[in-house]
Write a protein that holds these residues in place. Structure first.
Motif, short mmCIF file in Angstrom:
data_model
loop_
_atom_site.label_atom_id
_atom_site.label_comp_id
_atom_site.label_asym_id
_atom_site.label_seq_id
_atom_site.Cartn_x
_atom_site.Cartn_y
_atom_site.Cartn_z
N ASP A 144 0.87 -1.18 0.00
CA ASP A 144 0.00 0.00 0.00
C ASP A 144 0.90 1.23 0.00
O ASP A 144 1.38 1.66 1.05
CB ASP A 144 -0.91 -0.02 1.22
CG ASP A 144 -1.92 1.11 1.21
OD1 ASP A 144 -2.10 1.74 0.14
OD2 ASP A 144 -2.51 1.39 2.27
N LEU A 145 1.17 1.75 -1.19
CA LEU A 145 2.06 2.89 -1.31
C LEU A 145 1.26 4.19 -1.29
O LEU A 145 0.22 4.30 -1.92
CB LEU A 145 2.85 2.80 -2.63
CG LEU A 145 3.71 1.55 -2.82
CD1 LEU A 145 4.33 1.54 -4.21
CD2 LEU A 145 4.77 1.47 -1.75
N THR A 146 1.79 5.16 -0.57
CA THR A 146 1.17 6.49 -0.54
C THR A 146 2.26 7.53 -0.74
O THR A 146 3.41 7.35 -0.35
CB THR A 146 0.45 6.76 0.80
OG1 THR A 146 1.39 6.64 1.87
CG2 THR A 146 -0.70 5.80 1.02
N VAL A 147 1.89 8.62 -1.37
CA VAL A 147 2.82 9.71 -1.59
C VAL A 147 2.82 10.58 -0.34
O VAL A 147 1.77 11.05 0.11
CB VAL A 147 2.41 10.53 -2.83
CG1 VAL A 147 3.32 11.76 -2.99
CG2 VAL A 147 2.44 9.66 -4.07
N GLY A 148 4.03 10.76 0.22
CA GLY A 148 4.16 11.59 1.42
C GLY A 148 4.30 13.06 1.09
O GLY A 148 3.69 13.91 1.73
N VAL A 168 7.82 8.73 -1.03
CA VAL A 168 6.78 7.70 -0.93
C VAL A 168 6.87 7.05 0.43
O VAL A 168 7.90 6.77 0.94
CB VAL A 168 6.94 6.64 -2.04
CG1 VAL A 168 5.87 5.55 -1.92
CG2 VAL A 168 6.86 7.30 -3.39
#
Length: 168
Positions: A144-148, A168
């Motif tokens: 579950d990748l999210t852009v920081g 990321v």
């Protein structure tokens, strides 16, 4: 003193244990513990009082369930022990067992159950003690990748190369 008669009764009929149903989720991840519902049925004669009929859940790459398949329940789990008193009275008992999916498995497997795997109970048939249930897709969860954050210049001209930083 000879000449008396003896009446010999018919031998008691043997019971027959079968798996009536086995079902669980359709997907799982390696290492996950899932709940599997197993129904054991008894027909014919009575089972030994005070004992139980053992059932095991397996994961199989095909619909033929054997002891060579991957065992995923424990014989010491009380829910793998189907009380003979209940089976003798009602003829059927359904229990939900915990099955731990081995971390080494991936792909499509079938949930299967085997009752009386050690042939403890004498039965009319020892060849009908298994049943395959639904298929189970075993796959590692996707990350579950999210852009920081994203940073770069506040303006640019058409065709200009700019540097952008993404965390990321």
């Amino acid at each position: 003193a000879a000449g008396g008669s003896i009446t010999i009764g018919a031998a008691p009929s043997l019971p027959d244990l079968t798996v009536g149903s086995v079902s669980g989720p359709t997907s799982a991840t390696p290492g996950q513990t899932i709940s599997v519902s197993v129904q054991v049925q008894r027909t014919g004669g009575q089972l030994t009082a005070g004992s139980y009929a053992l059932a095991r859940v397996y994961l199989s790459s095909d619909t033929t369930i054997t002891t060579a398949d991957t065992l995923c329940t424990s014989d010491t789990d009380p829910l793998s022990q189907f009380a003979n008193a209940t089976l003798n009275t009602s003829g059927t008992l359904t229990q939900t067992m915990s099955c731990t999916v081995p971390s080494s498995l991936s792909g499509t497997y079938y949930l299967g159950a085997l009752v009386d795997p050690t042939s403890f109970h004498a039965e009319t048939s020892e060849t009908n003690n298994t049943l395959a249930g639904n298929s189970l897709s075993i796959a590692a969860p996707l990350p579950d990748l999210t852009v920081g954050s994203v940073s770069g210049p506040t303006s640019a001209t058409p065709g200009q190369t700019i540097s952008v930083s993404v965390q990321v």
